[in-house]
Design a protein around this motif. Structure first.
Motif, PDB file in Angstrom:
ATOM      1  N   PHE A  24      54.641  28.280  44.095  1.00 47.62           N
ATOM      2  CA  PHE A  24      53.912  29.267  44.917  1.00 47.62           C
ATOM      3  C   PHE A  24      52.432  28.905  45.005  1.00 47.62           C
ATOM      4  N   LEU A  25      51.853  28.536  43.844  1.00 47.80           N
ATOM      5  CA  LEU A  25      50.425  28.193  43.838  1.00 47.80           C
ATOM      6  C   LEU A  25      50.156  26.950  44.660  1.00 47.80           C
ATOM      7  N   LEU A  26      51.041  25.960  44.552  1.00 49.76           N
ATOM      8  CA  LEU A  26      50.860  24.742  45.331  1.00 49.76           C
ATOM      9  C   LEU A  26      50.948  25.038  46.824  1.00 49.76           C
ATOM     10  N   ARG A  27      51.879  25.932  47.175  1.00 51.70           N
ATOM     11  CA  ARG A  27      51.997  26.294  48.585  1.00 51.70           C
ATOM     12  C   ARG A  27      50.721  26.974  49.062  1.00 51.70           C
ATOM     13  N   GLU A  28      50.136  27.829  48.217  1.00 52.79           N
ATOM     14  CA  GLU A  28      48.895  28.495  48.571  1.00 52.79           C
ATOM     15  C   GLU A  28      47.751  27.505  48.696  1.00 52.79           C
ATOM     16  N   ILE A  29      47.752  26.478  47.836  1.00 50.80           N
ATOM     17  CA  ILE A  29      46.703  25.473  47.895  1.00 50.80           C
ATOM     18  C   ILE A  29      46.800  24.696  49.208  1.00 50.80           C
ATOM     19  N   ARG A  30      48.062  24.457  49.652  1.00 51.87           N
ATOM     20  CA  ARG A  30      48.242  23.727  50.894  1.00 51.87           C
ATOM     21  C   ARG A  30      47.868  24.542  52.116  1.00 51.87           C
ATOM     22  N   MET A  31      47.816  25.898  51.980  1.00 53.41           N
ATOM     23  CA  MET A  31      47.406  26.724  53.110  1.00 53.41           C
ATOM     24  C   MET A  31      45.971  26.391  53.470  1.00 53.41           C
ATOM     25  N   PRO A  32      45.562  26.553  54.704  1.00 50.71           N
ATOM     26  CA  PRO A  32      44.232  26.158  55.155  1.00 50.71           C
ATOM     27  C   PRO A  32      43.110  26.804  54.376  1.00 50.71           C
ATOM     28  N   VAL A  33      43.191  28.112  54.176  1.00 53.56           N
ATOM     29  CA  VAL A  33      42.174  28.853  53.439  1.00 53.56           C
ATOM     30  C   VAL A  33      42.849  30.045  52.815  1.00 53.56           C
ATOM     31  N   SER A  34      42.138  30.778  51.998  1.00 61.01           N
ATOM     32  CA  SER A  34      42.707  31.973  51.397  1.00 61.01           C
ATOM     33  C   SER A  34      42.868  33.041  52.454  1.00 61.01           C
ATOM     34  N   ALA A  35      43.781  34.004  52.177  1.00 61.24           N
ATOM     35  CA  ALA A  35      44.098  35.038  53.162  1.00 61.24           C
ATOM     36  C   ALA A  35      42.892  35.899  53.495  1.00 61.24           C
ATOM     37  N   ALA A  36      41.911  35.982  52.603  1.00 60.85           N
ATOM     38  CA  ALA A  36      40.765  36.863  52.829  1.00 60.85           C
ATOM     39  C   ALA A  36      39.652  36.185  53.618  1.00 60.85           C
ATOM     40  N   ALA A  37      39.768  34.870  53.881  1.00 62.69           N
ATOM     41  CA  ALA A  37      38.682  34.142  54.531  1.00 62.69           C
ATOM     42  C   ALA A  37      38.506  34.595  55.972  1.00 62.69           C
ATOM     43  N   ASP A  38      37.237  34.789  56.376  1.00 57.00           N
ATOM     44  CA  ASP A  38      36.937  35.188  57.740  1.00 57.00           C
ATOM     45  C   ASP A  38      35.499  34.836  58.040  1.00 57.00           C
ATOM     46  N   TYR A  39      35.220  34.533  59.324  1.00 57.45           N
ATOM     47  CA  TYR A  39      33.835  34.287  59.711  1.00 57.45           C
ATOM     48  C   TYR A  39      33.103  35.613  59.868  1.00 57.45           C
ATOM     49  N   LEU A  66      44.938  29.877  66.894  1.00 58.66           N
ATOM     50  CA  LEU A  66      43.502  30.160  66.774  1.00 58.66           C
ATOM     51  C   LEU A  66      42.894  29.349  65.633  1.00 58.66           C
ATOM     52  N   PHE A  67      43.599  29.281  64.513  1.00 60.87           N
ATOM     53  CA  PHE A  67      43.071  28.523  63.377  1.00 60.87           C
ATOM     54  C   PHE A  67      43.008  27.029  63.688  1.00 60.87           C
ATOM     55  N   ASP A  68      44.077  26.508  64.259  1.00 61.48           N
ATOM     56  CA  ASP A  68      44.122  25.082  64.560  1.00 61.48           C
ATOM     57  C   ASP A  68      43.030  24.672  65.546  1.00 61.48           C
ATOM     58  N   ALA A  69      42.632  25.608  66.444  1.00 63.21           N
ATOM     59  CA  ALA A  69      41.611  25.303  67.453  1.00 63.21           C
ATOM     60  C   ALA A  69      40.191  25.520  66.929  1.00 63.21           C
ATOM     61  N   GLY A  70      40.060  26.009  65.696  1.00 66.37           N
ATOM     62  CA  GLY A  70      38.732  26.236  65.129  1.00 66.37           C
ATOM     63  C   GLY A  70      38.106  27.560  65.544  1.00 66.37           C
ATOM     64  N   VAL A  71      38.920  28.445  66.099  1.00 71.47           N
ATOM     65  CA  VAL A  71      38.398  29.749  66.515  1.00 71.47           C
ATOM     66  C   VAL A  71      38.240  30.669  65.315  1.00 71.47           C
ATOM     67  N   THR A  72      39.244  30.729  64.465  1.00 69.78           N
ATOM     68  CA  THR A  72      39.186  31.584  63.274  1.00 69.78           C
ATOM     69  C   THR A  72      39.190  30.740  62.004  1.00 69.78           C
ATOM     70  N   LYS A  73      38.723  31.340  60.954  1.00 72.85           N
ATOM     71  CA  LYS A  73      38.643  30.646  59.666  1.00 72.85           C
ATOM     72  C   LYS A  73      39.945  30.749  58.892  1.00 72.85           C
ATOM     73  N   SER A  74      40.774  31.722  59.274  1.00 69.25           N
ATOM     74  CA  SER A  74      42.012  31.959  58.552  1.00 69.25           C
ATOM     75  C   SER A  74      43.088  32.469  59.494  1.00 69.25           C
ATOM     76  N   SER A  75      44.221  31.823  59.474  1.00 69.66           N
ATOM     77  CA  SER A  75      45.327  32.320  60.292  1.00 69.66           C
ATOM     78  C   SER A  75      45.860  33.633  59.729  1.00 69.66           C
ATOM     79  N   GLN A  76      45.822  33.756  58.383  1.00 71.72           N
ATOM     80  CA  GLN A  76      46.336  34.971  57.759  1.00 71.72           C
ATOM     81  C   GLN A  76      45.539  36.207  58.145  1.00 71.72           C
ATOM     82  N   THR A  77      44.208  36.066  58.210  1.00 73.61           N
ATOM     83  CA  THR A  77      43.362  37.214  58.526  1.00 73.61           C
ATOM     84  C   THR A  77      43.639  37.728  59.930  1.00 73.61           C
TER      85      THR A  77
END
Length: 345
Positions: A24-39, A66-77
């Motif tokens: 689970f932790l490794l999967r989270e590390i592979r995620m782009p950013v933490s779920a709370a990240a936002d510009y 949106l995340f892949d295009a650099g619009v948002t800092k986090s897909s989760q947010t």
């Protein structure tokens, strides 16, 4: 032996838990950013980017785009916002121009901004097909393709004209959408709205196309607050065999807008749509009516009115007396001469 086995079992179970936690932790590390990240919201953007939203795209798919295009800092947010905010369901398909490095809230706001959608086709209530087609050309669909699709379009059963069947709404189609696909989407929406209004299961002596023609007359002849009364005037005149004599039908023939004045010569135009020369309903709708006009066509107010006239902007009066109508007509002409209609909003 039993103690040893229990110990082994405990150690195996602990190892499995550790593996699960690690995975689970490794999967989270592979995620782009933490779920709370936002510009930060409202900060200046370093640039813009175009992103394509596919028809039927899920909130998670849009969040990833949106995340892949650099619009948002986090897909989760953004995904969490999309789940919580019902406006996210109104994001239109098509190509959107968005700023880079937006907070999730600003990203949603820009996605909902129609000015940021490329190739937007905006059909307003009462618009003619001849006014819709240039928007389709501007959206990048070839004119030859549009005209061919319009000619070959399969209409709902019982309808003989496409006029009236392009339901008023904002449409945005993904790049590569054909003219046939675009028209079909508009027709599907129109049929849904007609069913919602009750056109196909009414006991009234009108076909669905006639109901749509009535709705188009209502749409063209007055303001929303007067729709149900205009609907009753139409029924009253049809019932006694009185010609409708609606200026809007002649304006439709002439493709003229912006003038409330209609010359006597214009009422003599030879056309099946000219309700000054022909009795009954026109052979089809004279515009693309909205849901309010559709509902009014099915639910007219009770009244004996045979005449109505807009004496001044937003002052439409109804009567069964020709004398009262003629008196109001003098008032209308006075206001027309004074320029009150030119200054109307």
């Amino acid at each position: 032996m039993k103690v040893w086995n229990n110990s082994v079992h405990i150690r195996i179970a602990s190892a499995l838990v550790l593996v699960l936690i690690t995975t689970f932790l490794l999967r989270e590390i592979r995620m782009p950013v933490s779920a709370a990240a936002d510009y930060e919201c409202g900060k200046p953007a370093p640039g813009e980017v175009e992103i394509a939203i596919a028809r039927g795209a899920t909130g998670s798919a849009i969040a990833r785009t949106l995340f892949d295009a650099g619009v948002t800092k986090s897909s989760q947010t953004f995904f969490r916002l999309a789940v919580a905010d019902p406006r996210s369901a109104k994001v239109a398909p098509g190509t959107h121009t968005l700023e880079l490095q937006l907070c999730a809230q600003d990203a949603l706001t820009q996605l909902l901004d129609s000015k940021r959608i490329k190739g937007l086709i905006n059909i307003t209530e009462g618009m003619w097909i001849s006014e819709v087609l240039p928007q389709m050309y501007a959206a990048g669909i070839l004119k030859s393709e549009v005209l061919l699709a319009l000619k070959e379009l399969e209409l709902p059963k019982g309808f003989s004209t496409t006029e009236g069947l392009l339901f008023p709404a904002q449409y945005s189609f993904a790049s590569g959408t054909s003219a046939t696909e675009a028209f079909s989407a508009m027709l599907r929406r129109s049929e849904e709205e007609m069913r919602r209004a009750g056109f196909f299961n009414s006991s009234d002596p009108f076909t669905p196309q006639q109901f749509l023609a009535i709705a188009s007359l209502i749409q063209a002849e007055g303001n929303t607050q007067d729709f149900t009364k205009i609907a009753q005037v139409i029924r009253n005149r049809l019932r006694i065999g009185m010609p409708l004599q609606f200026d809007s039908t002649v304006h439709y023939i002439k493709k003229s807008r912006g003038s409330v004045f209609l010359s006597t010569q214009s009422t003599l135009i030879n056309s099946p749509y000219n309700t000054y020369k022909r009795y009954g309903l026109p052979p089809g709708p004279i515009n693309n009516p909205g849901q309010d006009a559709m509902q009014a066509a099915m639910n007219p107010d009770a009244g004996d009115w045979l005449y109505f006239i807009t004496v001044a902007p937003f002052d439409t009066r109804f009567t069964s007396s020709i004398q009262e109508f003629n008196n109001w007509k003098l008032e209308y002409k006075k206001n027309l001469k004074a320029g009150k209609f030119r200054s109307s909003p």
